[in-house]
Design an enzyme around this catalytic site. Structure first.
Site, mmCIF file in Angstrom:
data_model
loop_
_atom_site.group_PDB
_atom_site.id
_atom_site.type_symbol
_atom_site.label_atom_id
_atom_site.label_comp_id
_atom_site.label_asym_id
_atom_site.label_seq_id
_atom_site.Cartn_x
_atom_site.Cartn_y
_atom_site.Cartn_z
ATOM 1 N NE ARG A 131 45.055 26.540 34.189
ATOM 2 C CZ ARG A 131 44.585 25.423 34.685
ATOM 3 N NH1 ARG A 131 43.778 24.884 35.767
ATOM 4 N NH2 ARG A 131 45.875 24.094 34.966
ATOM 5 N N PRO A 132 44.743 32.229 36.583
ATOM 6 C CG PRO A 132 45.261 33.627 35.006
ATOM 7 C CD PRO A 132 45.794 32.345 35.552
ATOM 8 C CB CYS A 133 39.532 31.332 35.266
ATOM 9 S SG CYS A 133 39.005 31.258 37.818
ATOM 10 C CG HIS A 134 41.117 36.992 38.627
ATOM 11 N ND1 HIS A 134 42.408 35.434 38.780
ATOM 12 C CD2 HIS A 134 42.025 37.588 38.651
ATOM 13 C CE1 HIS A 134 43.420 35.414 39.102
ATOM 14 N NE2 HIS A 134 43.072 37.143 38.382
#
EC number: 2.1.1.63
Length: 165
Positions: A131-134
């Site tokens: 889950r690309p919270c970066h």
């Protein structure tokens, strides 16, 4: 039954935790990196089951070598309603792109003061990397908050060729 496995990667040994069902499905509940704030911890009674995560591990390897731009996996839908709305908005950020916390707040109907709540929800993301919270950055283009450290956030964005404003 709760199962877990470790997968080596360029950011360190990742801990995958999930629920394994009688039909053989494993639903990912957590992916944590070493030293991460709020990382999962293996508990007594959990079963070490690397085979349950083979598909996820293959996708992670492909992502880290530049061959995969979007994960295709089943994961647990934990969290509050607000967190799930924020996480769905984060899931929609394309590979190699970045958006601001304010943009996510607007997408989930919480502009203005909601930016802080969005940051809190993103900080509680149990599925780092997949889950690309970066891909969420500060309004000024600076890297802000990442449970596994800003250096790892920068490495992930670099891997994706994302231009940090």
């Amino acid at each position: 039954m709760t199962v877990y496995a470790y997968v080596d990667g360029p950011l360190g040994e990742m801990l995958l935790v999930g629920e394994e069902y009688a039909d053989g499905r494993t639903v990912l509940a957590s992916l944590s990196l070493p030293g991460q704030k709020g990382a999962a911890v293996v508990r007594e009674g959990w079963r070490h089951a690397p085979g349950a995560f083979e598909g996820i591990a293959a996708q992670l390897r492909s992502y880290f070598t530049g061959g995969l731009t979007r994960f295709d996996l089943t994961y647990a839908d934990a969290g509050t309603d607000f967190q799930r709305r924020v996480w769905r908005a984060v899931d929609d950020i394309p590979y190699g792109a970045t958006v601001t916390y304010g943009e996510i707040a607007a997408r989930v109907g919480a502009p203005g003061a909601g930016v802080r709540a969005v940051g809190t929800a993103i900080g509680r993301n149990p599925l780092l990397v997949v889950r690309p919270c970066h891909r969420v950055i500060g309004a000024d283009g600076a890297l802000r908050g990442y449970a596994a450290g800003l250096e790892r956030k920068e490495r992930l964005l670099g891997l994706e060729g994302a231009l940090v404003r």
